[in-house]
Write a protein that holds these residues in place. Structure first.
Motif, short mmCIF file in Angstrom:
data_model
loop_
_atom_site.label_atom_id
_atom_site.label_comp_id
_atom_site.label_asym_id
_atom_site.label_seq_id
_atom_site.Cartn_x
_atom_site.Cartn_y
_atom_site.Cartn_z
N ALA A 45 0.81 -1.23 -0.14
CA ALA A 45 -0.05 0.12 -0.08
C ALA A 45 0.88 1.30 -0.12
O ALA A 45 0.61 2.39 0.54
CB ALA A 45 -0.93 -0.08 0.99
N ILE A 46 2.08 1.21 -0.79
CA ILE A 46 3.04 2.20 -0.81
C ILE A 46 2.54 3.29 -1.92
O ILE A 46 2.69 2.77 -3.07
CB ILE A 46 4.18 1.64 -1.11
CG1 ILE A 46 5.04 0.59 -0.18
CG2 ILE A 46 5.47 2.64 -1.37
CD1 ILE A 46 5.13 1.16 1.30
N GLY A 47 2.39 4.37 -1.55
CA GLY A 47 1.89 5.20 -2.36
C GLY A 47 2.83 6.17 -3.11
O GLY A 47 2.39 7.06 -3.79
N HIS A 48 4.14 6.00 -2.88
CA HIS A 48 4.98 6.80 -3.42
C HIS A 48 6.17 5.92 -4.12
O HIS A 48 6.79 5.18 -3.47
CB HIS A 48 5.69 7.75 -2.59
CG HIS A 48 4.43 8.62 -1.94
ND1 HIS A 48 4.24 9.79 -2.74
CD2 HIS A 48 3.92 8.73 -0.76
CE1 HIS A 48 3.24 10.41 -1.81
NE2 HIS A 48 3.14 9.73 -0.56
N GLU A 49 6.34 6.39 -5.22
CA GLU A 49 7.42 5.75 -6.15
C GLU A 49 8.94 5.39 -5.25
O GLU A 49 9.52 4.56 -5.36
CB GLU A 49 7.67 6.24 -7.63
CG GLU A 49 8.58 5.30 -8.42
CD GLU A 49 7.95 3.81 -8.62
OE1 GLU A 49 8.77 3.11 -8.55
OE2 GLU A 49 6.78 3.83 -8.74
N ALA A 50 9.51 6.64 -4.87
CA ALA A 50 10.69 6.68 -4.31
C ALA A 50 10.87 5.65 -2.92
O ALA A 50 11.71 4.96 -2.71
CB ALA A 50 11.12 7.91 -3.81
N THR A 51 9.70 5.92 -2.30
CA THR A 51 9.65 4.83 -1.03
C THR A 51 9.45 3.32 -1.47
O THR A 51 10.37 2.60 -0.78
CB THR A 51 8.31 5.20 -0.32
OG1 THR A 51 8.45 6.62 0.02
CG2 THR A 51 8.26 4.38 1.04
#
Length: 112
Positions: A45-51
């Protein structure tokens, strides 16, 4: 005898309380997090590409960015990627900026 349901480990890019309940949150190391993922599988449920890129590298598996509406179940574990400082409002950080701020991992369990 009732069989316990096994849930995939949820992966979050922040400490997100997805629904009402009682939660336990504590620090976790990379190796312990990898063990939970290996034993239970995961749902991003990771909403950011860098993360997602950083977590993929940390855990040595592909973790996709996945902006979904997610509800943590009772008994389900989540691994939280937590920045050490809050970024400015509206900021979308790149990988270098995230590394500069620093981060830690948390284990979040929904107890009830």
């Amino acid at each position: 005898m009732k069989e316990e349901k096994k849930f995939p480990v949820a992966l979050f890019n922040g400490a997100v309380v997805t629904t009402n309940g009682l939660y336990l949150v504590k620090d976790i190391g990379v190796n312990e997090a990898k063990s939970y993922i290996k034993d239970n599988g995961y749902i991003s449920a990771i909403g950011h590409e860098a993360t997602a890129e950083i977590m993929s590298e940390l855990f040595k598996i592909h973790i996709p960015m996945n902006r979904i509406q997610f509800y943590q179940e009772v008994g389900q574990l989540a691994i939280v990627f937590k920045l050490n400082n809050r970024p400015p409002e509206g900021a979308i950080l790149n990988r270098g900026e995230i590394e500069d701020i620093g981060y830690s991992l948390k284990l979040m369990e929904r107890l009830e």
